[in-house]
Scaffold this active site. Structure first.
Site, mmCIF file in Angstrom:
data_model
loop_
_atom_site.group_PDB
_atom_site.id
_atom_site.type_symbol
_atom_site.label_atom_id
_atom_site.label_comp_id
_atom_site.label_asym_id
_atom_site.label_seq_id
_atom_site.Cartn_x
_atom_site.Cartn_y
_atom_site.Cartn_z
ATOM 1 N N PHE A 81 -72.418 32.333 10.867
ATOM 2 C CA PHE A 81 -72.458 33.745 11.251
ATOM 3 C C PHE A 81 -71.734 33.914 12.582
ATOM 4 O O PHE A 81 -72.099 33.298 13.579
ATOM 5 C CB PHE A 81 -73.898 34.256 11.376
ATOM 6 C CG PHE A 81 -73.927 35.749 11.624
ATOM 7 C CD1 PHE A 81 -73.832 36.645 10.576
ATOM 8 C CD2 PHE A 81 -73.989 36.248 12.923
ATOM 9 C CE1 PHE A 81 -73.811 38.021 10.801
ATOM 10 C CE2 PHE A 81 -73.965 37.614 13.162
ATOM 11 C CZ PHE A 81 -73.886 38.496 12.091
ATOM 12 N N ASP A 120 -69.252 28.550 18.821
ATOM 13 C CA ASP A 120 -69.911 29.852 18.935
ATOM 14 C C ASP A 120 -71.328 29.579 19.419
ATOM 15 O O ASP A 120 -72.185 29.165 18.646
ATOM 16 C CB ASP A 120 -69.894 30.542 17.569
ATOM 17 C CG ASP A 120 -70.663 31.863 17.564
ATOM 18 O OD1 ASP A 120 -71.402 32.133 18.526
ATOM 19 O OD2 ASP A 120 -70.531 32.617 16.575
ATOM 20 N N LYS A 158 -75.870 37.014 23.284
ATOM 21 C CA LYS A 158 -77.321 37.171 23.182
ATOM 22 C C LYS A 158 -78.123 36.940 24.476
ATOM 23 O O LYS A 158 -78.408 37.883 25.186
ATOM 24 C CB LYS A 158 -77.851 36.298 22.041
ATOM 25 C CG LYS A 158 -77.375 36.818 20.668
ATOM 26 C CD LYS A 158 -78.253 36.348 19.538
ATOM 27 C CE LYS A 158 -77.988 37.126 18.262
ATOM 28 N NZ LYS A 158 -76.929 36.611 17.394
#
Ligand SMILES: *Cc1c(COP(=O)(O)O)cnc(C)c1O
Length: 410
Positions: free
Chosen positions: A146, A231, A260
């Site tokens: 993702f 990532d 995040k």
């Protein structure tokens, strides 16, 4: 915290929220309003232990005094945005700090994970083209990955359900099997520019990369002249007990993305790389209006300061062990738990059941005062604040046990 009787009933507001919200979302039917530490409260005064933390975003929990104070001071200075045409002190200090703590020399600041990944994809392609003068543009990514929802990051995301109806995807992404180096080798060709991966696949079901796989990927990159993009949007900034998850394996990437947890709840993302790789960008190659704004960078600096001042990396490692022990004990009693996995405080509990079963557990847990979610179908995902205590974990695991018993009666 004192509860004030709400003027409009929460059920009515939830109905308005549902009917006016983008058709893409389906929130749980509570309206969260205030919080301190690992606890949040809805507007009807019900309290929850927050083991979701805004999906690995609220690294310091809710209302951390340092974060509140720094943001308040910055707001009171009256400067919340100046554009990339000027410097601000928090932006400079954040860049400096990220460079000190990682392999990187330079930082591109942005506002989200998907945006950080777009920047990484663009930099990798342009470096191969312009600096090395190769025809390489393809990026190898992994099943169940993702990377975000904008077209480049979405094309990198190797999950058909996220592509459905949005095709055609951006060309130049090929997909390999996670933790299978032969599948990666088989996809390297004359046009391969980079390999992009999550050190622990988060949304895909909390699946850690084998350290041996990561080392093999790095070797392959070196051998073939490819860039390694990690990532770390979910795994970065202390989530796994190191500043960055790549540090567990001893494998150093060429480009890393963050978001995040970086802002502790304020939107901020970053794409970082070495001086050499940043030769791929020149003035005007890439930009974003809000990137590096003083409010977001003040938040990020406060998060980094608190992680250091409160020794949170050590706390993450200790609490991860405690959580694992408690879940193992629970697994001995509860046969519906198949497996637990993860790194640091990014933990998955695999349920013997369907995705709907897992969602029923999430709902039962919420009614008992615990917030969490699922990832990759039948996996319960726990990404609590980095500040949690052993007592919080004991309380959460007791609720998980009761929720499984209730949702999946034997
Ligand atoms: C959440 C996430 C993203 C996307 O971040 P947004 O801020 O939602 O755009 C990208 N990569 C990983 C690994 C993520 O967990």
């Amino acid at each position: 915290m004192t509860a004030v009787a709400p003027a409009r009933p929460s059920d009515d507001l939830v109905a308005v929220g549902r009917s006016t919200m983008s058709t893409t979302y389906n929130p749980q039917p509570i309206i969260l309003q205030d919080g301190r530490g690992v606890r949040v409260r809805d507007r009807d005064g019900r309290q929850y232990l927050d083991f979701l933390a805004g999906i690995a975003v609220c690294a310091l929990g809710h209302g951390h005094p340092t974060l509140v104070q720094r943001l308040t001071e910055q707001l009171q200075r009256g400067v919340t945005h100046v554009s990339n045409g000027f410097f601000t002190e928090p932006q400079i200090l954040l860049q400096e700090r990220l460079v000190q703590r990682s392999f990187a020399d330079r930082v591109f600041l942005c506002n989200s994970g998907t945006e950080a990944n777009e920047a990484a994809i663009k930099l990798a392609r342009r470096y191969q083209r312009v600096v090395r003068g190769t025809p390489r543009f393809e990026i190898i990514t992994f099943d169940a990955s993702f990377h975000g929802r904008t077209y480049g990051a979405l094309s990198a995301t190797a999950q058909p359900k996220y592509h459905a109806g949005f095709e055609p995807m951006v060309p130049g992404f090929v997909h390999a099997t996670f933790n299978d180096i032969d599948s990666v080798r088989a996809r390297v060709g004359a046009h391969t520019a980079a390999i992009m991966l999550e050190v622990v696949q988060g949304e895909g079901g909390v699946r850690p990369a084998d350290p041996a796989f990561l080392r093999a990927v790095r070797e392959l990159c070196d051998e073939q002249g490819l860039l390694l993009i990690v990532d770390e949007v979910q795994t970065g900034i202390g989530r796994t007990g190191e500043w960055f998850a790549y540090q567990h394996s001893g494998v150093t990437p060429d480009i890393m993305t963050l978001a995040k947890g970086l802002g502790g709840g304020v939107p901020v993302g970053a794409m970082v790389a070495t001086d050499e790789i940043f030769r791929g960008f020149e003035r005007g190659s890439h930009a974003t209006t809000f990137g590096g704004n003083p409010l977001a960078t003040t938040a990020a600096l406060a998060v980094l300061d608190v992680i250091e001042d409160e020794g949170l990396l050590a706390n993450v490692s200790a609490m991860a062990r405690h959580f694992e022990t408690r879940i193992d004990e629970l697994r001995a009693r509860q046969s519906r738990i198949l497996e637990t996995r993860g790194l640091g405080l990014l933990r998955g509990v695999v349920i013997d059941g369907t995705a709907d079963d897992a969602l029923r557990i999430v709902s039962a847990a919420r009614q008992r005062g615990l917030l969490m979610n699922t990832a990759g179908g039948n996996v319960l995902r726990f990404v609590p604040p980095l500040t949690i205590t052993a007592q919080d974990i004991d309380e959460a695991v007791a609720i998980v046990e009761a929720a499984i018993d209730e949702a999946l009666p034997r």
